[in-house]
Design an enzyme around this catalytic site. Structure first.
Site, PDB file in Angstrom:
ATOM      1  N   ASP A 180      93.809  27.870  26.006  1.00  0.00           N
ATOM      2  CA  ASP A 180      92.720  27.736  25.030  1.00  0.00           C
ATOM      3  C   ASP A 180      93.309  27.585  23.631  1.00  0.00           C
ATOM      4  O   ASP A 180      94.368  26.976  23.471  1.00  0.00           O
ATOM      5  CB  ASP A 180      91.801  28.973  25.129  1.00  0.00           C
ATOM      6  N   HIS A 230      87.624  30.643  19.653  1.00  0.00           N
ATOM      7  CA  HIS A 230      87.214  30.219  20.992  1.00  0.00           C
ATOM      8  C   HIS A 230      88.053  30.893  22.076  1.00  0.00           C
ATOM      9  O   HIS A 230      87.531  31.443  23.057  1.00  0.00           O
ATOM     10  CB  HIS A 230      87.342  28.698  21.064  1.00  0.00           C
ATOM     11  N   SER A 256      81.845  26.800  28.054  1.00  0.00           N
ATOM     12  CA  SER A 256      83.074  27.543  27.766  1.00  0.00           C
ATOM     13  C   SER A 256      82.889  29.032  27.993  1.00  0.00           C
ATOM     14  O   SER A 256      83.823  29.727  28.395  1.00  0.00           O
ATOM     15  CB  SER A 256      83.486  27.339  26.305  1.00  0.00           C
TER      16      SER A 256
END
Length: 754
Positions: free
Chosen positions: A154, A214, A541
């Site tokens: 990620d 994220h 996600s």
């Protein structure tokens, strides 16, 4: 490659054009404020990935071989300057800067499977686990859980988060072969046992530290510690935890602002596999599926992970519910759609006349009940901007600061909070049109109102001499219509392998609270100076790491199961969803909503080996030379007359594509492995919402030992007119039951013209 329907491919071309023009909110995985990663290509050369399959056995030096190959094809440049990185730990290949002529030379080499551009990829909880029935008190195998390692590819990780505190953790498992190469200002611990980054640009990027938020969010959702009292400015307060709080995390930072290239993602897979992770979670993908698996870095990496028993979970994509837009389609990858939970976050507008209107939004600000003047966007525009558009428009750069400071701006643009913030407004009231019932984090006090409620505000503003309002801090309320697949979640069918159902499953991906990077604002707005330890995001996600966490949980009880067995256990125990309520049906949710507690005891599993996937690739037209390079052995394809049909892969779901307005008769061959009771008998039951007829042969299967296998055939027939148009579908299911276990598989037939 075989051609699976010209109409579908034409439609995909349309989707590709359309999806690349979608807003960040619909296209990026955290929906509203992610950075779109754009490839940087040189005019004379660009970065290509040279994939060479499995690592050869015996005396072989990958790096020397890669440099030797470059030496033979590179013209007029230093090969050291051309080589970007070498893949040498888990599979064979390299990334290099090449001209088109050099690319063609390499592509013609016998030892090369494929040469393709390194393309850009894109970034696609307090309540969610409880909603799934996966409470804090659920039965766990604590010792085994502490030995499980979840690899997260990620944007990196924020190591100081409480979700990654290592208090009470023992040293890393002995099987761990990785390292802590987190770079500048990064320290691992006994929770985050490994970290790597893949960058060669500015010094700011020489670290596995998350500068986006994220990666921290996804990692903590999968395997974060239990953290009591977590919230986003008091919103959605509770105990934040991952699916396997005692598991270890290895973070691989492959994505950066303006840089999420395939060659870095493939390098992360190369390391994660060799480091010894048990599960790989990747909430990243292309806008649309890559048509050739040998040119898809995630499919390549996940294939070699599967060889080592490592299951890869990937987000389905956020293409706003477009048909055939699912971007994760390889059968050895667990593709995850997003659904809501029984919680929704709202905020309220209180007008000067006392009327209260409920809106959508994550507003962590408090105006303390103070009412501020309202101003319509059109009446606060700069003289240099046109006023010919609709009344409440707030064009970029057009709000006059002197007319909005100290006021709440009313805008009919659903994304105008950013403009209001730049102009210095106290807050903003937005028109939620087209209607979006999923809340985003705002950078100033804001509420997004449905059209009818927005019209009430506009009417009050136009009929009152001194209109005023206040915006309340958001609150979480309980809702009953869950789970429903989120509007943004990408849909099937699978256009690369039309008879493998994708997505595989759905999991919570709406308004998920999880850990966040403290170096960026929670709204990703440069005007927002706040920093948050926990943030609320939506996207596939966010759904993907829920499945990664459950897969790791199943692994703690069944450490010897293959990746496909774990995937089967999760799919066949999923909770059914109502095809009459969700129009896209299995195209949206696959096997259904994930059910973690049942997945550890599925009764039967549909197992698949590397050889099964190789046979599938044969049926798709891959040649034997490339298959042998990929597999690393002497794999051969069967004779044409005995070629395996894609729908006969031993997959937990059963899917067939037929022609519209035609009668059909399709057959599925499957084999199940007994993992329930040694002595058991299962009876088949079928359920259908359509006029199809399903026959299972045999209808009863019996076992006398664990790991015993039994095969069966499913015949599905339908008459002319049952599937009259393209994408019309018939939803059915097959359930094997022994009285204690229910092993459910979708039996899904859809129509598409060839």
């Amino acid at each position: 490659m075989a051609n699976h329907g010209s109409l579908l491919f034409c439609y995909i071309s349309y989707i590709l054009i359309l999806t690349t023009s979608l807003s960040c909110r619909a296209a990026d995985e955290d929906r509203k404020a992610s950075v779109i990663f754009v490839a940087k290509e040189s005019v004379s050369s660009m970065v290509y990935i040279v994939y060479m399959g499995s690592l050869p056995t015996g005396q072989y030096s990958p790096l020397s071989n890669h440099l030797s190959l470059l030496q033979e094809v590179v013209e007029g440049s230093s090969i050291e300057n051309c080589l970007v990185r070498s893949y040498k730990r888990s599979f064979n290949g390299f990334a290099a800067k090449l001209t088109d002529r050099e690319r063609q030379k390499l592509a013609n080499r016998n030892e090369v499977v494929s040469v393709f551009p390194s393309k850009p990829y894109h970034l696609h909880t307090t309540r969610s686990w409880d909603f799934l029935g996966f409470s804090e008190t659920i039965k766990r195998n604590a010792t085994a859980e502490s030995d499980v390692i979840v690899g997260v590819i990620d944007t990196g990780i924020w190591p100081e988060s409480e979700s990654f505190n290592d208090e009470g953790f023992s040293p890393h498992p002995s099987k761990w072969k990785g390292e802590c190469k987190g770079g500048n200002n990064f320290t691992c611990n006994n929770k985050i046992i490994g970290a790597r980054y893949y960058s060669s640009t500015s010094s700011d990027n020489m670290s596995a530290r998350d500068h986006d938020g994220h990666g921290t969010h996804t990692a903590s959702t999968a395997a974060g510690n239990k953290v009591e009292g977590a919230s986003f400015y008091g919103i959605a307060q509770g105990t934040a935890r991952g699916g396997v709080p005692s598991a270890r995390i290895a973070a691989y930072r492959a994505c950066y602002p303006n840089d999420c290239q395939g060659e870095k993602i493939l390098a992360a897979f190369d390391d994660a596999i060799a480091d010894g992770v048990d599960i790989i979670s990747i909430s990243i993908g292309p806008y649309i599926a890559v048509a050739n698996f040998s040119q898809d870095v995630i499919a390549i990496g996940a294939f070699h992970a599967m060889e080592k028993g490592i299951l890869t979970s990937q987000s389905a994509g956020n293409s706003a519910g477009l048909i055939a837009s699912v971007s994760s389609v390889a059968p050895w990858i667990f593709c995850v759609a997003a659904s809501n939970i029984d919680r929704q976050i709202i905020d309220k507008v209180v007008l000067g006349n006392g009327k209260t209107l409920d809106g959508i939004g994550i507003n962590g600000f408090s105006l303390n009940g103070t009412k501020f003047p309202l101003v319509l966007g059109q009446n606060a525009m700069k003289n240099t901007c046109s006023t010919s558009t609709s009344e409440g428009v707030c064009n970029a750069g057009c709000l006059n600061s002197s007319l909005v400071i100290g006021k709440i701006v009313v805008c009919d643009d659903p994304d105008a909070d950013f403009e209001a913030s730049i102009a210095g407004a106290v807050g903003s009231i937005l028109k939620n049109d087209p209607f979006d019932d999923i809340a985003d984090v705002f950078s100033l006090p804001t509420s997004s109102l449905s059209v009818d409620k927005y019209d009430i505000v506009a009417s009050y503003l136009n009929s009152t001499k001194e209109p005023q309002a206040t915006i309340l801090r958001s609150e979480a309320i309980q809702v009953g219509d869950a789970p429903i697949v989120a509007w943004f979640s990408s849909l099937g069918p699978n256009y690369v392998v039309p008879e493998i159902l994708k997505p595989d499953i759905t999991a919570p991906g709406v308004e998920i609270l999880a850990a966040y990077s403290e170096i960026v604002s929670p709204s990703s707005s440069s005007q927002d100076m706040r920093r948050a330890k926990y943030n609320i995001l939506s996207g596939t996600s966010m759904a993907c790491p829920h499945v990664s966490g459950v897969a790791a949980y199943v692994k703690t009880f069944h450490p010897d199961w293959s990746a496909s067995a774990i995937k089967s256990a999760i799919m066949t125990t999923a909770s059914p969803m109502n095809a009459t309520e969700i129009l896209a049906a299995e195209f949206a949710y696959g096997s259904g909503q994930i059910n973690p507690t049942k997945a550890v005891d599925p009764g039967l599993v549909y197992d698949a080996s590397k050889e099964d996937y190789i046979n599938l690739l044969c049926s798709l037209g891959y040649d034997e030379k490339n298959l042998r390079l990929i597999s690393g052995d002497n794999s051969t394809c069967p004779e044409v007359s005995t070629k395996t049909l894609a729908r006969d892969l031993n997959y937990p779901s059963m899917t067939a594509m037929v022609s519209p307005l035609q009668s059909f008769n399709v057959t599925f061959h499957r084999t199940v492995t007994n993992v329930g009771f040694a002595n058991s008998t299962y009876k088949a039951t079928t359920f259908t919402n359509s006029e199809v007829k399903i026959i299972v042969e045999p209808e009863v299967i019996s076992f006398t030992s664990l790991n015993e296998k039994s095969s069966f055939v499913v015949h599905v027939t339908g008459g002319q007119g049952i599937l009259p148009t393209n994408y019309s579908k018939a939803s059915s299911s097959l359930v094997w039951s022994d009285g204690s276990h229910s092993v459910r598989s979708p039996v899904f037939v859809y129509a598409l013209s060839n």
